[in-house]
Design a protein around this motif. Sequence first.
Motif, PDB file in Angstrom:
ATOM      1  N   LYS A  26      -4.400  -7.048  -4.947  1.00 43.71           N
ATOM      2  CA  LYS A  26      -5.795  -7.280  -4.569  1.00 43.71           C
ATOM      3  C   LYS A  26      -6.075  -8.724  -4.165  1.00 43.71           C
ATOM      4  CE  LYS A  26      -9.536  -4.603  -5.016  1.00 43.71           C
ATOM      5  NZ  LYS A  26     -10.285  -4.209  -3.961  1.00 43.71           N
ATOM      6  N   HIS A  33       0.850  -1.199   0.000  1.00 42.50           N
ATOM      7  CA  HIS A  33       0.000   0.000   0.000  1.00 42.50           C
ATOM      8  C   HIS A  33       0.876   1.236   0.000  1.00 42.50           C
ATOM      9  CE1 HIS A  33       0.708   1.132   4.255  1.00 42.50           C
ATOM     10  NE2 HIS A  33       0.868  -0.163   4.418  1.00 42.50           N
ATOM     11  N   GLU A  54      -1.743  -0.823  -6.738  1.00 42.51           N
ATOM     12  CA  GLU A  54      -2.301  -1.487  -7.917  1.00 42.51           C
ATOM     13  C   GLU A  54      -1.811  -2.922  -7.976  1.00 42.51           C
ATOM     14  OE1 GLU A  54      -4.506  -0.588 -10.408  1.00 42.51           O
ATOM     15  OE2 GLU A  54      -4.889   1.103  -9.080  1.00 42.51           O
ATOM     16  N   GLY A  55      -2.707  -3.823  -8.291  1.00 44.15           N
ATOM     17  CA  GLY A  55      -2.335  -5.218  -8.455  1.00 44.15           C
ATOM     18  C   GLY A  55      -2.177  -5.990  -7.156  1.00 44.15           C
TER      19      GLY A  55
END
Length: 169
Positions: free
Chosen positions: A117, A107, A114-115
């Motif tokens: 997740k 983070h 991004e990516g």
Amino acid sequence: MSQQETPMTPAHIWREMTAEQRLAAADALWSDSDSVPQQAEAVQAIARQLRFRPQSVLKLAPEKRARHLAALRTVPESLASRALVVYHLTSRRPMLEAFLDSLGIAHEEGLIAEGAKDTPDESRLREAAAALLAAFPAADVRVYLLTLAAQDPATWGPLGPLATELVPS
């Protein structure tokens, strides 16, 4: 799905927040330049409650508008949703960072990279939630976990029941 399994909506979370939490969320909303549509919703809601014209609400000082918004127990879902997001990103960022760090999720100052997740398993979520409870006020942890579950049920859905279990209302 039972009542306990039904995820709380942002408006339900708003209703459950303490007066201080709602005031901090309202302050954050009025200060956020990206929340103009929700600020317009807030003006309409306050105007209805006070039986004012919207133009009169706009003339109020931001602090007074925030107090009026915080006093509203019922707000539209989109307004509650945005208020919860800006509330956490402005005044609760250390908690966001601690939670994501404990899960090992990349983070940037509490915003998931991004990516990054991947959905954490429930045991990791339970450990991370317990760590938050040890470091932050229980009411703030509950609102945060419920907000995550409401905002992204596919990823964070298990946090709703977990929040209710760990920090009953």
